[in-house]
Design a protein around this motif. Structure first.
Motif, PDB file in Angstrom:
ATOM      1  N   THR A  79       0.834  -1.200   0.000  1.00 14.45           N
ATOM      2  CA  THR A  79       0.000   0.000   0.000  1.00 14.45           C
ATOM      3  C   THR A  79       0.866   1.247   0.000  1.00 14.45           C
ATOM      4  OG1 THR A  79      -1.698  -1.215   1.201  1.00 14.45           O
ATOM      5  CG2 THR A  79      -1.870   1.185   1.202  1.00 14.45           C
ATOM      6  N   ALA A  80       1.922   1.231   0.802  1.00 14.78           N
ATOM      7  CA  ALA A  80       2.850   2.366   0.819  1.00 14.78           C
ATOM      8  C   ALA A  80       3.501   2.547  -0.552  1.00 14.78           C
ATOM      9  CB  ALA A  80       3.916   2.162   1.887  1.00 14.78           C
ATOM     10  N   GLY A  81       3.804   1.432  -1.222  1.00 18.16           N
ATOM     11  CA  GLY A  81       4.364   1.504  -2.576  1.00 18.16           C
ATOM     12  C   GLY A  81       3.398   2.143  -3.557  1.00 18.16           C
ATOM     13  N   LEU A  82       2.128   1.806  -3.464  1.00 20.63           N
ATOM     14  CA  LEU A  82       1.118   2.419  -4.325  1.00 20.63           C
ATOM     15  C   LEU A  82       1.085   3.923  -4.114  1.00 20.63           C
ATOM     16  CD1 LEU A  82      -1.509   2.351  -6.150  1.00 20.63           C
ATOM     17  CD2 LEU A  82      -2.747   2.170  -3.975  1.00 20.63           C
ATOM     18  N   ILE A  83       1.089   4.334  -2.880  1.00 20.93           N
ATOM     19  CA  ILE A  83       0.986   5.763  -2.571  1.00 20.93           C
ATOM     20  C   ILE A  83       2.246   6.505  -3.014  1.00 20.93           C
ATOM     21  CG2 ILE A  83       0.820   7.395  -0.650  1.00 20.93           C
ATOM     22  CD1 ILE A  83      -1.054   5.246   0.666  1.00 20.93           C
ATOM     23  N   ARG A  84       3.418   5.895  -2.819  1.00 17.25           N
ATOM     24  CA  ARG A  84       4.672   6.539  -3.247  1.00 17.25           C
ATOM     25  C   ARG A  84       4.806   6.597  -4.766  1.00 17.25           C
ATOM     26  NH1 ARG A  84       7.941   3.089   0.420  1.00 17.25           N
ATOM     27  NH2 ARG A  84       7.614   4.018   2.446  1.00 17.25           N
ATOM     28  N   ALA A  85       4.337   5.551  -5.441  1.00 15.55           N
ATOM     29  CA  ALA A  85       4.505   5.479  -6.889  1.00 15.55           C
ATOM     30  C   ALA A  85       3.589   6.449  -7.640  1.00 15.55           C
ATOM     31  CB  ALA A  85       4.255   4.056  -7.382  1.00 15.55           C
ATOM     32  N   SER A  86       2.491   6.801  -7.041  1.00 13.36           N
ATOM     33  CA  SER A  86       1.543   7.688  -7.690  1.00 13.36           C
ATOM     34  C   SER A  86       1.691   9.087  -7.112  1.00 13.36           C
ATOM     35  CB  SER A  86       0.126   7.169  -7.452  1.00 13.36           C
ATOM     36  OG  SER A  86      -0.809   8.005  -8.074  1.00 13.36           O
ATOM     37  N   ARG A  87       1.701  10.065  -7.975  1.00  7.65           N
ATOM     38  CA  ARG A  87       1.830  11.453  -7.479  1.00  7.65           C
ATOM     39  C   ARG A  87       0.659  11.791  -6.571  1.00  7.65           C
ATOM     40  NH1 ARG A  87       1.476  16.942 -10.284  1.00  7.65           N
ATOM     41  NH2 ARG A  87       2.836  18.157  -8.922  1.00  7.65           N
ATOM     42  N   GLU A  88      -0.502  11.352  -7.003  1.00  5.98           N
ATOM     43  CA  GLU A  88      -1.719  11.571  -6.213  1.00  5.98           C
ATOM     44  C   GLU A  88      -2.654  10.398  -6.461  1.00  5.98           C
ATOM     45  OE1 GLU A  88      -5.226  14.661  -6.647  1.00  5.98           O
ATOM     46  OE2 GLU A  88      -3.338  15.636  -6.047  1.00  5.98           O
ATOM     47  N   VAL A  89      -2.914   9.592  -5.436  1.00  3.77           N
ATOM     48  CA  VAL A  89      -3.776   8.418  -5.580  1.00  3.77           C
ATOM     49  C   VAL A  89      -5.228   8.888  -5.599  1.00  3.77           C
ATOM     50  CG1 VAL A  89      -4.485   6.226  -4.565  1.00  3.77           C
ATOM     51  CG2 VAL A  89      -2.106   6.965  -4.389  1.00  3.77           C
ATOM     52  N   SER A  90      -5.927   8.486  -6.648  1.00  5.70           N
ATOM     53  CA  SER A  90      -7.344   8.840  -6.737  1.00  5.70           C
ATOM     54  C   SER A  90      -8.178   7.792  -6.011  1.00  5.70           C
ATOM     55  CB  SER A  90      -7.767   8.934  -8.205  1.00  5.70           C
ATOM     56  OG  SER A  90      -7.785   7.641  -8.770  1.00  5.70           O
ATOM     57  N   ASP A  92     -10.573   6.095  -7.309  1.00  7.14           N
ATOM     58  CA  ASP A  92     -10.707   4.927  -8.192  1.00  7.14           C
ATOM     59  C   ASP A  92      -9.471   4.040  -8.118  1.00  7.14           C
ATOM     60  OD1 ASP A  92     -13.251   5.589  -9.022  1.00  7.14           O
ATOM     61  OD2 ASP A  92     -12.562   6.707 -10.780  1.00  7.14           O
ATOM     62  N   GLU A  93      -8.275   4.640  -8.084  1.00  2.94           N
ATOM     63  CA  GLU A  93      -7.039   3.852  -7.972  1.00  2.94           C
ATOM     64  C   GLU A  93      -7.026   3.089  -6.650  1.00  2.94           C
ATOM     65  OE1 GLU A  93      -3.534   6.213 -10.297  1.00  2.94           O
ATOM     66  OE2 GLU A  93      -4.321   7.149  -8.474  1.00  2.94           O
ATOM     67  N   TRP A  94      -7.432   3.761  -5.587  1.00  8.25           N
ATOM     68  CA  TRP A  94      -7.447   3.126  -4.273  1.00  8.25           C
ATOM     69  C   TRP A  94      -8.399   1.936  -4.263  1.00  8.25           C
ATOM     70  CZ3 TRP A  94      -4.892   2.765   0.134  1.00  8.25           C
ATOM     71  CH2 TRP A  94      -5.527   2.151   1.225  1.00  8.25           C
ATOM     72  N   ARG A  95      -9.591   2.143  -4.780  1.00  5.80           N
ATOM     73  CA  ARG A  95     -10.585   1.062  -4.786  1.00  5.80           C
ATOM     74  C   ARG A  95     -10.111  -0.114  -5.655  1.00  5.80           C
ATOM     75  NH1 ARG A  95     -15.878   4.833  -4.798  1.00  5.80           N
ATOM     76  NH2 ARG A  95     -15.986   5.084  -2.544  1.00  5.80           N
ATOM     77  N   GLY A  96      -9.495   0.187  -6.791  1.00  5.77           N
ATOM     78  CA  GLY A  96      -8.966  -0.881  -7.637  1.00  5.77           C
ATOM     79  C   GLY A  96      -7.881  -1.675  -6.923  1.00  5.77           C
ATOM     80  N   TYR A  97      -7.004  -0.964  -6.237  1.00  4.88           N
ATOM     81  CA  TYR A  97      -5.944  -1.632  -5.489  1.00  4.88           C
ATOM     82  C   TYR A  97      -6.538  -2.487  -4.376  1.00  4.88           C
ATOM     83  CZ  TYR A  97      -2.059  -2.303  -2.262  1.00  4.88           C
ATOM     84  OH  TYR A  97      -1.126  -2.854  -1.434  1.00  4.88           O
ATOM     85  N   TYR A  98      -7.460  -1.908  -3.613  1.00  2.00           N
ATOM     86  CA  TYR A  98      -8.076  -2.629  -2.487  1.00  2.00           C
ATOM     87  C   TYR A  98      -8.796  -3.888  -2.978  1.00  2.00           C
ATOM     88  CZ  TYR A  98     -10.593  -3.581   1.797  1.00  2.00           C
ATOM     89  OH  TYR A  98     -11.089  -4.192   2.916  1.00  2.00           O
ATOM     90  N   GLU A  99      -9.541  -3.764  -4.065  1.00  2.07           N
ATOM     91  CA  GLU A  99     -10.258  -4.926  -4.602  1.00  2.07           C
ATOM     92  C   GLU A  99      -9.286  -5.992  -5.105  1.00  2.07           C
ATOM     93  OE1 GLU A  99     -13.003  -3.400  -7.501  1.00  2.07           O
ATOM     94  OE2 GLU A  99     -14.184  -2.372  -5.965  1.00  2.07           O
TER      95      GLU A  99
END
Length: 159
Positions: A79-90, A92-99
């Motif tokens: 999860t930390a990698g997702l947040i660091r890799a994206s300039r701004e997590v939307s 929709d991106e969060w929900r896709g990752y969580y799912e």
């Protein structure tokens, strides 16, 4: 001499009777001592078995807990990698990752997972507008007073 001859046979039969009556009691005493020793030994080994089983249960529980914690740590690192890799997590991106994590199937111990964004008070209006633009209707940060900074939970999903 005749006194001695008479007195010797008189002591023999009384001693014989003493041992004759004492032997059953001695057998009972020895039996009781052997039984007591056997009971104490059996009790000792029973305690050892219980202690060994308890120690094994502790070891297994500790091992299982550490394994589970490592799994959860990997989820949080991802999860930390997702947040660091994206300039701004939307949202929709969060929900896709969580799912994609399939939390219910793979991580039943997680009850919720979220992300809190920290920002300065001067950025509060822009933050609220960005969340509204992502489809979160009536989004507002509380308390809305003059604080130096805010921390708002912007993504929160549960199993």
């Amino acid at each position: 001499m005749s006194d001695r001859a008479v007195s010797a046979p008189a002591q023999g039969p009384s001693r014989h009777r003493y041992w004759q009556h004492s032997l059953p009691w001695l057998a009972v005493l020895v039996g009781a001592l052997v039984t007591l020793a056997g009971w104490a030994l059996a009790r000792h080994y029973a305690r050892l078995r219980v202690e060994t089983a308890f120690q094994e249960a502790i070891f297994d529980a500790r091992h299982d807990l550490l394994d589970r914690m490592k799994i959860y740590q990997q989820v949080l690192l991802g999860t930390a990698g997702l947040i660091r890799a994206s300039r701004e997590v939307s949202l929709d991106e969060w929900r896709g990752y969580y799912e994609s994590l399939q939390m219910r199937q793979h991580y039943p111990g997680f009850s919720m997972m979220g992300y809190a964004e920290v920002f300065e008070s001067a950025d509060l209006p822009a933050h609220e507008q960005r969340m509204r633009d992502q489809g979160v209707v009536d989004y507002r940060v509380f308390p809305a007073g003059n604080l130096r900074s805010h921390a708002a939970i912007i993504f929160l999903d549960s199993n």
